[in-house]
Design an enzyme around this catalytic site. Structure first.
Site, PDB file in Angstrom:
ATOM      1  N   ASP A 296      -3.584  -9.174   0.584  1.00  0.00           N
ATOM      2  CA  ASP A 296      -3.432 -10.937   1.033  1.00  0.00           C
ATOM      3  C   ASP A 296      -3.978 -10.668   2.474  1.00  0.00           C
ATOM      4  O   ASP A 296      -3.895  -9.577   3.325  1.00  0.00           O
ATOM      5  CB  ASP A 296      -2.182 -11.334   1.164  1.00  0.00           C
ATOM      6  CG  ASP A 296      -1.610 -11.803  -0.355  1.00  0.00           C
ATOM      7  OD1 ASP A 296      -2.276 -11.504  -1.258  1.00  0.00           O
ATOM      8  OD2 ASP A 296      -0.270 -12.299  -0.283  1.00  0.00           O
ATOM      9  N   HIS A 438      -1.518  -5.951   2.347  1.00  0.00           N
ATOM     10  CA  HIS A 438      -2.193  -6.769   3.139  1.00  0.00           C
ATOM     11  C   HIS A 438      -3.257  -5.886   3.734  1.00  0.00           C
ATOM     12  O   HIS A 438      -3.269  -4.951   4.353  1.00  0.00           O
ATOM     13  CB  HIS A 438      -1.317  -7.135   4.442  1.00  0.00           C
ATOM     14  CG  HIS A 438      -0.405  -8.050   3.596  1.00  0.00           C
ATOM     15  ND1 HIS A 438       0.852  -7.504   3.458  1.00  0.00           N
ATOM     16  CD2 HIS A 438      -0.289  -9.320   3.864  1.00  0.00           C
ATOM     17  CE1 HIS A 438       1.567  -8.391   3.002  1.00  0.00           C
ATOM     18  NE2 HIS A 438       0.934  -9.783   3.355  1.00  0.00           N
TER      19      HIS A 438
HETATM   20 ZN    ZN Z   1      -0.185 -13.972   3.563  1.00  0.00          ZN
END
Ligand code: ZN
Length: 485
Positions: A296, A438
């Site tokens: 993400d 991430h």
């Molecule tokens: Zn996010």
């Protein structure tokens, strides 16, 4: 004899004076030449990367985007400006205990870029600071010369001796008067402010190769207003006030357009064919252990590049839930994702908490990203992951696509320790896991590489989230995922 000596000295002196004069002339020529500001057509993203600070805790959510340039002095100035907002939200929430997620403080910093040429760049920051009861929007512009690191002002473009400030103020008042969105109360306030404070009444200004943008923020009048007005002054309309060293683009446009600042990547017309993200044929049997690795908040020019290289080397796929405001900077990475058979998912335009914003804004946060990805890669989005994983039935309806969350969250953004992240994932992993990572942190990418190695050893097969969902839906033995048309 004396006369001869005198002549000799005199001659020598003349030569020295002559050389000195030549040096002076050369220096002035160089100064004049190098101080010229030539406006050129340039991709406004050239030489600029986007950085993110994503801070989430029980008290606040902060999503901050800021540019980095090739000039470290400029980068330091921008970073220290950004840091003041992080400190502010930390201080404001020090003794604050929220009742629930909707009670949190929110900080969102976005920016746009204006470009005069390779060296002169303007950053237009829009800062939204809010909690359950109040929302404050601020606009701050920063203009730099990327060569020298110097911060630029209107005086760098306009002749100080000229009366350019009254001309700009007059034009600004005319613009505000002609703007129908501005009610009388706001208009009077703006006009009073301009009359009293002249150029200081401008809430920001930015330079481009065709025009000067001046910003007015209605939020400073009252927090019940939340509009930012952009007023454009084309260089050609103020040419007699410009400095002699300015070589602007001859754009004739007498009309200053009224544009509310809307940071997005531009909505394009629908491209007709529906092509979904390609996936290489993967043969899955009921006995296979499967895993979906998801990233993400990217793409990031260093870390996404690193994980893509590794996925390519191992011939594996993953899913990238990207943020729309990073796409223009990282087009090449998106194309590489597609080439590798990875899936690109939508993680919204700028990480706003969708449950806190109006429907129109939710649609903007999702639709602009769908369209940008289609424009850049040619493929349609299949899966959406809302920021913070938060949605409700109304938002699900608005998104109208599968919402894909995760079932393993190693809190990689918090721990920043690859070994810990790896242990956290490996101790929870089972077939069907969707792992949340991430790709804006080096530590997360390093952990992912270790996780991939270990899961490969354990015999896992890697799928994209759409493949995984399809598998869970049908649970068909020997399901083959193909390139969908
Ligand atoms: Zn996010």
């Amino acid at each position: 004899m004396i006369n001869k000596t005198f002549n000799y000295i005199n001659q020598k002196l003349l030569i020295i004076i002559f050389i000195f004069c030549i040096i002076i002339v050369c220096i002035s020529l160089i100064t004049v030449y190098s101080s010229r500001i030539i406006f050129t057509e340039i991709d406004r993203f050239e030489g600029i990367e986007i950085e993110t600070v994503m801070n989430t805790c029980e008290k606040y959510n902060a999503a901050i985007y800021y540019p980095t340039t090739e000039n470290n002095l400029v980068n330091r100035k921008i970073k220290s400006f950004i840091d003041t907002y992080i400190k502010r939200i930390e201080n404001d929430t020090k003794y604050f205990i929220p009742n629930d997620d909707n009670d949190k403080f929110n900080l969102l910093i976005e920016y746009e870029i204006g470009r005069v040429n390779k060296d002169i760049v303007s950053f237009i920051f829009v800062i939204n600071y809010s909690n359950k009861t109040a929302s404050d929007t601020e606009i701050i512009t920063k203009n730099f010369n990327l060569k020298s690191g110097k911060e630029l002002t209107l005086d760098d473009f306009f002749d100080k001796g000229s009366d350019y400030s009254s001309v700009l103020c007059r034009k600004a008042i005319e613009f505000l008067q002609s703007n129908k969105e501005i009610n009388d109360k706001q208009l009077n306030w703006f006009v009073d402010d301009i009359t009293n404070s002249s150029l200081n009444s401008f809430d920001g200004y930015a330079f481009t190769n065709t025009h000067l943008s001046v910003y007015f923020n209605s939020n400073k009048l009252s927090s019940s207003y939340n509009e930012i007005y952009e007023f454009k002054v084309y260089w050609d309309d103020v040419k007699e006030f410009l400095k002699k060293n300015i070589y602007y683009n001859d754009v004739h446009n007498p009309e200053s357009k009224s544009v509310s600042l809307n940071i997005d990547n531009g909505i394009e017309d629908d491209i007709e064919n529906n092509l979904y993200f390609p996936a290489f044929n993967i043969n899955i049997t009921n006995n296979d252990k499967v895993i979906a690795l998801t990233f993400d908040d990217g793409p990031h020019y260093i870390y996404t590049d690193k994980i893509l290289k590794y996925l390519g080397k191992k011939n594996l796929v993953a899913t990238f839930f990207v943020l729309g405001n990073r796409l223009e900077y990282n087009k090449e990475l998106l194309i590489r994702m597609v080439d590798l058979g990875c899936e690109i998912g939508n993680h919204s335009l700028s990480h706003k908490q969708l449950t806190n914003i109006r429907d129109k804004e939710v649609i903007n946060q999702i639709e602009t990203v769908n369209k940008s990805i289609k424009r850049i890669t040619g493929y349609d989005i299949r899966a959406v992951r809302p920021p913070y994983g938060l949605s409700n039935t109304k938002i699900q309806k608005l998104i109208n696509k599968p919402i894909v969350l995760w079932n393993i969250d190693p809190q990689d953004w918090k721990s920043k320790d690859p070994e810990k992240i790896k242990q956290n994932v490996l101790s929870n992993v089972k077939s069907g896991s969707i792992i949340l990572m991430h790709d804006i942190y080096e530590t997360s990418v390093d952990a992912s590489i270790m996780i991939i190695d270990e899961l490969l050893k354990q015999g896992y097969k890697f799928l994209t989230v759409s493949q995984m969902l399809e598998l869970q839906d049908t649970n068909t033995n020997g399901k083959i995922f193909t390139h969908k048309k």
